[in-house]
Motif scaffolding. Structure first.
Motif: not given
Length: 324
Positions: A47, A61-63, A91-92, A95, A98-99
């Motif tokens: 990514w 990928k945390n934020d 899927m993305l 994510y 979630l953030i």
């Protein structure tokens, strides 16, 4: 202050290169005076965000941020240009949910639902939307060709349940062509949809959220030089895409009403392009694409242009709708 926009492109499916093309068109047409836009490649192996010189910067990928010249770049919104997994199947988007990062697509459940052809058809049928007769198979199921043919007839279409851009689709004219068609489809997906042949003109209908309302774009008539609207017809010039479609005003209104109803039934938002076959002037729903092609020559941008909406306006509206 300019908003930071990530244009995600690539993906994990056979449509990766088509997505990269779409994403670059979005990047080139976004208002540079209004947005700081970055291309973000979402690939199986990495990514990464890209700067104007194509230098790559790893995404945290945390934020979903990255470091540029010692500074952390966080995004205000994501423009989703990924065809197939993981951008079009939800899927993305889950994510991003979630953030707490806004994006231009529908919520993740709607994306997952519409990417699954069988489940989409199951929902719209309950609302009286006409569709083809179909049979569903999982990889490993015992295949009774005589029973399938008795239900759907010949010719019929064999297609992956979760795939786009006509990858893995075959039109089987005889029983002997069925097993090779199944093998081709299983190379793309472990779930297969077999549908009856619908004899009639094919039309494609873009339905989007535009300036706070659901808008049906001018209808496109698909005339394929091949046996059906396959990959070659879609991307290699083997078809005519006629916008507006050569249909009567009465049929046009009927198709628009059904397309808008399907969009609402599925609780959609953002972009969509639905395909219909007109059988005895009645629209039969095939499927919905929630991340349609976005190049200058793609169907939905053609429809937007016919409606007097430029690519710059189309993409800007998607971001403003997401932000608001």
């Amino acid at each position: 202050m300019k908003k930071n926009i990530a244009i995600v492109m690539g993906g994990y499916s056979s449509e990766v290169n088509i997505s990269l093309t779409s994403g670059n068109v979005v990047y080139n047409h976004l208002d540079k005076e209004k947005y700081n836009s970055f291309r973000v490649h979402i690939l199986k192996e990495k990514w990464v965000a890209l700067d104007a010189s194509d230098t790559e910067y790893p995404i945290d990928k945390n934020d979903f941020s990255f470091i540029l010249n010692g500074n952390c770049v966080a995004f205000d919104c994501v423009f989703n240009a990924i065809h197939g997994a993981p951008g079009e199947n939800g899927m993305l988007l889950a994510y991003f949910n979630l953030i707490n990062l806004k994006h231009t697509s529908a919520p993740f459940y709607q994306m997952a639902l519409t990417f699954n052809k069988r489940d989409t058809l199951s929902v719209v049928k309950e609302y009286g939307i006409k569709t083809a007769v179909s049979v569903y198979l999982n990889k490993g199921d015992v295949v009774d060709l005589d029973k399938i043919i008795a239900k759907v007839g010949l010719p019929c279409f064999v297609k992956p349940n979760n795939a786009g851009s006509s990858y893995g689709i075959s039109k089987a004219h005889t029983k002997a062509e069925m097993l090779p068609a199944l093998e081709k489809a299983y190379k793309e997906d472990a779930e297969i949809l077999i549908e009856s042949f619908l004899d009639g003109p094919e039309v494609s209908v873009g339905v989007i959220q535009y300036k706070g309302a659901i808008k049906v774009l001018p209808i496109t008539e698909i005339v394929s030089e091949n046996d059906f609207f396959d990959y070659e017809a879609k991307y290699e010039g083997k078809s005519q895409e006629i916008t507006p479609a050569r249909i009567s005003e009465e049929i046009k209104i009927k198709v628009e009403e059904v397309a808008k109803k399907v969009y609402s039934i599925l609780n959609m938002s953002g972009f969509s392009r639905s395909e219909f076959i007109l059988v005895d002037n009645e629209p039969h729903f095939l499927e919905m694409n929630t991340v349609p092609g976005l190049t200058e020559n793609s169907i939905l941008p053609q429809q937007a242009q016919a409606a007097g909406i430029s690519l710059k306006e189309l993409f800007d509206n998607a971001i403003e709708s997401a932000l608001n």
